[in-house]
Design a protein around this motif. Structure first.
Motif, PDB file in Angstrom:
ATOM      1  N   ILE A 383       0.829  -1.210   0.000  1.00  0.00           N
ATOM      2  CA  ILE A 383       0.000   0.000   0.000  1.00  0.00           C
ATOM      3  C   ILE A 383       0.865   1.263   0.000  1.00  0.00           C
ATOM      4  O   ILE A 383       1.748   1.425   0.830  1.00  0.00           O
ATOM      5  N   ASN A 384       0.582   2.127  -0.944  1.00  0.00           N
ATOM      6  CA  ASN A 384       1.211   3.447  -0.983  1.00  0.00           C
ATOM      7  C   ASN A 384       0.094   4.470  -1.182  1.00  0.00           C
ATOM      8  O   ASN A 384      -0.505   4.528  -2.254  1.00  0.00           O
ATOM      9  N   ARG A 385      -0.205   5.227  -0.147  1.00  0.00           N
ATOM     10  CA  ARG A 385      -1.308   6.189  -0.243  1.00  0.00           C
ATOM     11  C   ARG A 385      -0.914   7.476  -0.949  1.00  0.00           C
ATOM     12  O   ARG A 385      -1.714   8.390  -1.064  1.00  0.00           O
ATOM     13  N   GLY A 386       0.322   7.574  -1.412  1.00  0.00           N
ATOM     14  CA  GLY A 386       0.731   8.789  -2.110  1.00  0.00           C
ATOM     15  C   GLY A 386       1.061   9.901  -1.142  1.00  0.00           C
ATOM     16  O   GLY A 386       1.335   9.669   0.029  1.00  0.00           O
ATOM     17  N   LYS A 387       1.032  11.132  -1.661  1.00  0.00           N
ATOM     18  CA  LYS A 387       1.436  12.274  -0.834  1.00  0.00           C
ATOM     19  C   LYS A 387       0.334  12.645   0.144  1.00  0.00           C
ATOM     20  O   LYS A 387      -0.725  13.119  -0.259  1.00  0.00           O
ATOM     21  N   LEU A 388       0.594  12.421   1.439  1.00  0.00           N
ATOM     22  CA  LEU A 388      -0.379  12.788   2.464  1.00  0.00           C
ATOM     23  C   LEU A 388       0.271  13.769   3.433  1.00  0.00           C
ATOM     24  O   LEU A 388       1.432  13.609   3.807  1.00  0.00           O
ATOM     25  N   ALA A 389      -0.472  14.784   3.810  1.00  0.00           N
ATOM     26  CA  ALA A 389      -0.021  15.688   4.885  1.00  0.00           C
ATOM     27  C   ALA A 389      -0.686  15.190   6.156  1.00  0.00           C
ATOM     28  O   ALA A 389      -1.904  15.225   6.273  1.00  0.00           O
ATOM     29  N   LEU A 390       0.110  14.683   7.076  1.00  0.00           N
ATOM     30  CA  LEU A 390      -0.466  14.026   8.248  1.00  0.00           C
ATOM     31  C   LEU A 390      -0.558  14.931   9.462  1.00  0.00           C
ATOM     32  O   LEU A 390      -1.370  14.725  10.340  1.00  0.00           O
ATOM     33  N   GLN A 391       0.315  15.946   9.500  1.00  0.00           N
ATOM     34  CA  GLN A 391       0.354  16.800  10.685  1.00  0.00           C
ATOM     35  C   GLN A 391       0.644  18.232  10.278  1.00  0.00           C
ATOM     36  O   GLN A 391       1.485  18.468   9.400  1.00  0.00           O
ATOM     37  N   ALA A 392      -0.038  19.169  10.914  1.00  0.00           N
ATOM     38  CA  ALA A 392       0.166  20.579  10.588  1.00  0.00           C
ATOM     39  C   ALA A 392       1.402  21.119  11.310  1.00  0.00           C
ATOM     40  O   ALA A 392       1.673  20.733  12.438  1.00  0.00           O
ATOM     41  N   SER A 393       2.124  21.992  10.631  1.00  0.00           N
ATOM     42  CA  SER A 393       3.209  22.691  11.328  1.00  0.00           C
ATOM     43  C   SER A 393       2.574  23.770  12.208  1.00  0.00           C
ATOM     44  O   SER A 393       1.406  24.133  12.022  1.00  0.00           O
ATOM     45  N   GLY A 394       3.340  24.290  13.158  1.00  0.00           N
ATOM     46  CA  GLY A 394       2.810  25.216  14.155  1.00  0.00           C
ATOM     47  C   GLY A 394       2.045  26.391  13.570  1.00  0.00           C
ATOM     48  O   GLY A 394       0.941  26.709  14.023  1.00  0.00           O
ATOM     49  N   ASP A 395       2.590  27.010  12.525  1.00  0.00           N
ATOM     50  CA  ASP A 395       1.955  28.220  11.986  1.00  0.00           C
ATOM     51  C   ASP A 395       0.614  27.914  11.315  1.00  0.00           C
ATOM     52  O   ASP A 395      -0.221  28.794  11.130  1.00  0.00           O
ATOM     53  N   MET A 396       0.399  26.655  10.945  1.00  0.00           N
ATOM     54  CA  MET A 396      -0.863  26.303  10.299  1.00  0.00           C
ATOM     55  C   MET A 396      -2.030  26.302  11.281  1.00  0.00           C
ATOM     56  O   MET A 396      -3.181  26.290  10.884  1.00  0.00           O
ATOM     57  N   LEU A 397      -1.704  26.279  12.563  1.00  0.00           N
ATOM     58  CA  LEU A 397      -2.779  26.198  13.553  1.00  0.00           C
ATOM     59  C   LEU A 397      -3.371  27.569  13.846  1.00  0.00           C
ATOM     60  O   LEU A 397      -4.235  27.715  14.689  1.00  0.00           O
ATOM     61  N   ASN A 398      -2.862  28.592  13.140  1.00  0.00           N
ATOM     62  CA  ASN A 398      -3.331  29.951  13.414  1.00  0.00           C
ATOM     63  C   ASN A 398      -4.050  30.617  12.245  1.00  0.00           C
ATOM     64  O   ASN A 398      -3.629  31.638  11.739  1.00  0.00           O
ATOM     65  N   GLY A 399      -5.089  29.989  11.787  1.00  0.00           N
ATOM     66  CA  GLY A 399      -5.972  30.707  10.888  1.00  0.00           C
ATOM     67  C   GLY A 399      -5.649  30.727   9.404  1.00  0.00           C
ATOM     68  O   GLY A 399      -6.245  31.500   8.677  1.00  0.00           O
ATOM     69  N   THR A 400      -4.749  29.895   8.939  1.00  0.00           N
ATOM     70  CA  THR A 400      -4.529  29.842   7.491  1.00  0.00           C
ATOM     71  C   THR A 400      -5.141  28.567   6.905  1.00  0.00           C
ATOM     72  O   THR A 400      -5.247  27.561   7.591  1.00  0.00           O
ATOM     73  N   TRP A 401      -5.496  28.675   5.661  1.00  0.00           N
ATOM     74  CA  TRP A 401      -5.996  27.489   4.951  1.00  0.00           C
ATOM     75  C   TRP A 401      -4.804  26.635   4.515  1.00  0.00           C
ATOM     76  O   TRP A 401      -3.736  27.136   4.196  1.00  0.00           O
TER      77      TRP A 401
END
Lengths: 588, 286
Positions: A383-401
């Motif tokens: 199984i290879n699910r391809g490119k997945l973003a699994l975790q947000a970096s810190g700055d992503m938790l502050n209101g950006t899409w």
């Protein structure tokens, strides 16, 4: 008794007589005798009555298609006798229910075996359904099959729960076997009772491959001949943990799998041509939102309702020209149940890694009721699910899409799964920027939006350049130096294989290029076609859709075409005659 | 701590000033904050039309799909991961016109999703054509002599097909609407929230609605009484808003499925088959 390498059996009856299960029991008896099989279900769109038949080609070596003529005909009805007696080969036999069928037009050199099938059956049950079992007893005797295998198979068929039914069936089969034993034995194969060969049809093996690939959500609306997929998955749903969603229509089915996939599942839908036509808009939706999905079309003869229980390969143009404007898609077509398993695994793999819809074309000739012996090894999937973003970096938790549609080298952007903090985005069918924001409304036509539009279009389409490299050139069946190369795609490879082997026996050298990876075409295809000698096309539609497509893509025009559109599968004898005609040889 | 700021999007709505949909957006945000549902566990699915632009204006996961098809996308999401709160936001064209079939079947299955329909009795984005909820006699671009089409009553229709939560709100009363949405989200199964959300450009009925509207709670309506609920849905004496009908004793479709296949939803990791299982299934028919 005549020892042969292969033979065919055809059971003819009215719908409701139960010949499909009789055919399946015979397929099982043969498989438990070490014999290779291919079967075809000549059914009609009726529940009771009409004329239906079940065909089995059996051999000491692998068989792929209908074989030649009929060696054993079982006629439960007059229509079966009238329709098929003329197709019986010399040295063959016709078993018929003498209580209702008159022996009409039986050609010379063919043994007639009358038996009161229904009346015998009524001794063991109040309905004459066991006439099938009686006939299987007769067949087994004529074909020289050990009765122990028949008995064992009937036991397996009914299981421990219905021991009484099994015993009565065995009695009915025994009586048939006694009738058959009084006759001179007919054509028979070389049996190996120590070997049990597996068989599946492509709907089943594709379903198995899909589940092996981790598909856990399937949606469909009933449509012949794709329904065995939903039957198989529903039967295994509890055991394997599959969610089967029987939707209110095909539009709902495909949108549901898009939703399921967006939320992180491997998801699939299945249908036939008419249902697929309804799904078209959503194929664009999957491509535009870059949501991976696998959709199976088990083709039947169209157009429109067409011949619902008959076969054809007429849906290719629809897949090439799906819905509005250009978007990436992948089209594959397995040859039969042997490669359908691994094709399912590949389909999910390509779909996930490139975030594109993958379309799988199968048809009646390899689908519902068209069982084939499985000779391929079925390996577990990697199984290879391809490119997945699994975790947000810190700055992503502050209101950006989340930058879901990030421009990348290969056009594939990391995908986040709902439920992951900080990676929110809106999947968009509107044209959008890297963040999934519309450029279709208040930005439409502005210079910045024009640039974005071009970049996003190119991003989606360039996936095809990468996929192309992974697509396989056609496999070559037969020798490399030949008088003629047959071009086949999907299921049309099967009758070609049988014809090629027969022609080889006649000293005529033919091979075939078996296309399974239809779109995009591997880059070597053009060279292969240009370097080949004489080419002839073989497919199940009126216009030669695949040959026309090859011409468009490669510039190679194939003039000689055998195009079949009467709803019946392509028979190897027809291919043989076609080859002889193309090569200017006399047809014997 | 979940607060309104977390749901704020940097994309500005492109709705006309005064559009009813602003009120719906505010009510939805307020409802999610009140229920303390984190944005990343929320999926807002929409169709096509003015109202369906909503997902970009609230920072949750979103799916802006095809016209009329958000309900099947939403139930696919919910089936795939039942832990998510799945909300459809769409218009009367989406849900009562081209996609009504899906609404009917989601209602009778009791799919555990909330469907908010911004009902403005007109097709707005396509510049003012007749909608399935347009009134008889209504003059639109497609019915210049007045409509001769009888309108659909979505509330009685969905009650009729087995809907377990049927409600109506008014975009001009976002606090009340937020309460309805909260109850809808908490509801066990399919919840329809029809919202009178007037189109100020093509069919401005604000003043009329404001005059006619009254709350079912204030009228002492009992939402477990379907007969009364149907009466209220069809009354021409004022415009009732609130929860018309509700029952909590019907399991949702997702609960039923989980009973069959266990609590391992499709999205929770890809589960493959091992060699022994594959071999067993390969030999199943022989």
């Amino acid at each position: 008794m005549t020892k042969v390498e292969d033979l065919t059996v055809r059971l003819g009856a009215a719908a409701g007589d139960g010949i499909q299960s009789a055919g399946e029991i015979l397929a099982r008896i043969l498989s438990r005798s070490g014999i290779y099989i291919y079967t075809y279900n000549g059914n009609q769109s009726v529940v009771r009555g009409g004329h239906v038949w079940f065909h089995i080609h059996a051999g000491n070596k692998p068989v792929y298609s209908m074989g030649y003529g009929i060696d054993y005909l079982v006629a439960f009805t007059q229509q079966s006798m009238d329709e098929h007696a003329s197709e019986v080969n010399k040295g063959g036999a016709i078993i018929y229910d003498s209580s209702s069928v008159k022996p009409a037009n039986i050609p010379e050199g063919i043994k007639a075996v009358p038996a009161e099938l229904a009346n015998i059956a009524l001794k063991y049950d109040k309905y004459p359904i066991m006439k099938n079992t009686v006939s299987l007893g007769i067949l087994a005797a004529l074909m020289g099959i050990d009765f122990k295998i028949v008995e064992e198979t009937i036991h397996t068929q009914f299981g421990k729960k219905k021991e009484d039914v099994a015993l009565r069936n065995i009695q009915a089969a025994t009586e048939g076997y006694q009738i058959g034993s009084k006759q001179e034995r007919g054509k028979e194969l070389t049996y190996d009772y120590s070997r049990r060969l597996p068989f599946l049809h492509s709907n089943y093996s594709f379903s198995l491959g899909a589940v092996a690939a981790g598909c856990r959500f399937y949606a469909a609306y009933p449509m012949t001949p794709a329904s065995p997929i939903v039957h198989w998955l529903a039967n295994h749903a509890e055991e394997l943990g599959i969610t089967v969603f029987l939707a209110e229509d095909e539009i709902s089915a495909i949108n549901a799998i898009i939703g399921a996939s967006y939320a992180g599942a491997r998801a699939m839908a299945g249908t036939s041509g008419g249902g697929f036509a309804l799904m078209q808009e959503a194929l664009g939706e999957a491509a535009m939102t870059e949501t991976p999905i696998v959709v199976v079309d088990v083709m039947r003869a169209g157009p429109s309702t067409g011949l619902p229980t008959k076969t054809g390969q007429g849906d290719l143009n629809m897949m090439l020209g799906l819905s509005q404007d250009d978007f990436p898609r992948v089209i594959v077509a397995p040859v039969n149940a042997n490669d359908a398993y691994s094709m399912a695994i590949r389909s999910f793999d390509i779909s996930d890694r490139y975030q594109v819809p993958v379309i799988v074309l199968m048809d009646f000739a390899i689908g519902d009721g068209a069982y084939i012996t499985i000779t391929e090894d079925f390996s577990p999937a990697e199984i290879n699910r391809g490119k997945l973003a699994l975790q947000a970096s810190g700055d992503m938790l502050n209101g950006t899409w989340f930058r879901r549609y990030q421009l990348t080298e290969d056009g594939v952007s990391p995908r986040s799964i709902p439920g992951t903090p900080g990676l929110m985005y809106v999947a968009k069918t509107d044209e959008h920027d890297e963040f999934g924001h519309d450029v279709s409304d208040v930005l439409a036509g502005l210079k910045s939006a024009l640039k974005t539009r071009e970049q996003m279009y190119e991003k989606r389409m360039k996936k095809l350049d990468y996929i192309r490299k992974e697509m396989r050139p056609p496999a070559v069946f037969g020798p490399s130096r030949v008088d003629l190369t047959l071009i086949t795609w999907g299921s049309s490879a099967n009758p070609a294989r049988e014809a090629i082997e027969r022609l080889r026996g006649k000293g005529i050298s033919v091979n075939s290029y078996e296309f399974t990876d239809i779109f995009p075409l591997n880059q070597e295809v053009e060279g292969m076609l240009k370097q080949a000698g004489r080419l002839a096309d073989l497919e199940g539609n009126y216009t030669g859709q695949f040959a026309n497509y090859l011409r468009r893509e490669t510039g190679v025009m194939i003039k000689d075409r055998m195009l079949k559109y009467n709803g019946e599968p392509i028979y190897p004898a027809e291919v043989e005659n076609f080859v002889m005609k193309v090569l200017g040889k006399e047809v014997r | 701590m979940i607060n309104l700021k977390e749901f704020e999007s940097d994309v500005r709505p492109d709705w006309c000033p005064g559009c009813g949909d602003f009120g719906v957006l505010a009510a939805l945000k307020d409802a999610l904050v009140s229920l303390k549902i984190p944005p990343y566990n929320t999926v807002v699915v929409s169709g096509i039309g003015c109202s369906s632009n909503l997902p970009g204006y609230i920072r949750t996961y979103g799916f802006h799909g095809l016209h009329g098809r958000p309900v099947p996308v939403a139930l696919g999401v919910k089936n795939s991961n039942p832990e998510l709160t799945v909300i459809v936001t769409a218009g009367d064209g989406d849900e009562y016109g081209i996609g009504f079939n899906h609404v009917v079947h989601a209602a009778r299955r009791n799919d555990n999703i909330t469907v908010i329909v911004m009902d403005n009795l007109i097709y707005g984005l396509t510049t003012g054509q007749l909608s399935p909820t347009s009134r008889e006699g209504q003059v639109t671009k497609t019915t210049p002599d007045g409509s001769v089409y009888r309108p659909l009553n979505p509330l009685s229709a969905i009650m009729g097909v087995g809907g377990t939560f049927v409600s109506r709100g008014f975009s001009g009363q976002p606090k009340h609407l937020s309460w309805i949405i909260q109850e809808a989200i908490k509801h066990r199964g399919f919840a329809l929230v029809d919202v009178i959300s007037p189109c100020v450009t093509w069919f401005d009925i604000y003043d009329e609605v404001k005059k006619q509207v009254f709350k079912l709670e204030d009228a002492g309506h009992n939402p477990s009484d379907m007969e009364k609920a149907l009466q209220m849905a069809q009354t021409d004496k004022g415009l009732p808003i609130g929860i018309f009908y509700r029952r909590e004793d019907v399991p949702s479709f997702q609960e039923m499925l989980q009973q069959q296949i266990g609590k391992n939803p499709p999205s929770k990791g890809v589960k493959t088959l091992d060699k022994d299982k594959i071999e067993q299934l390969k030999y199943e028919y022989s």
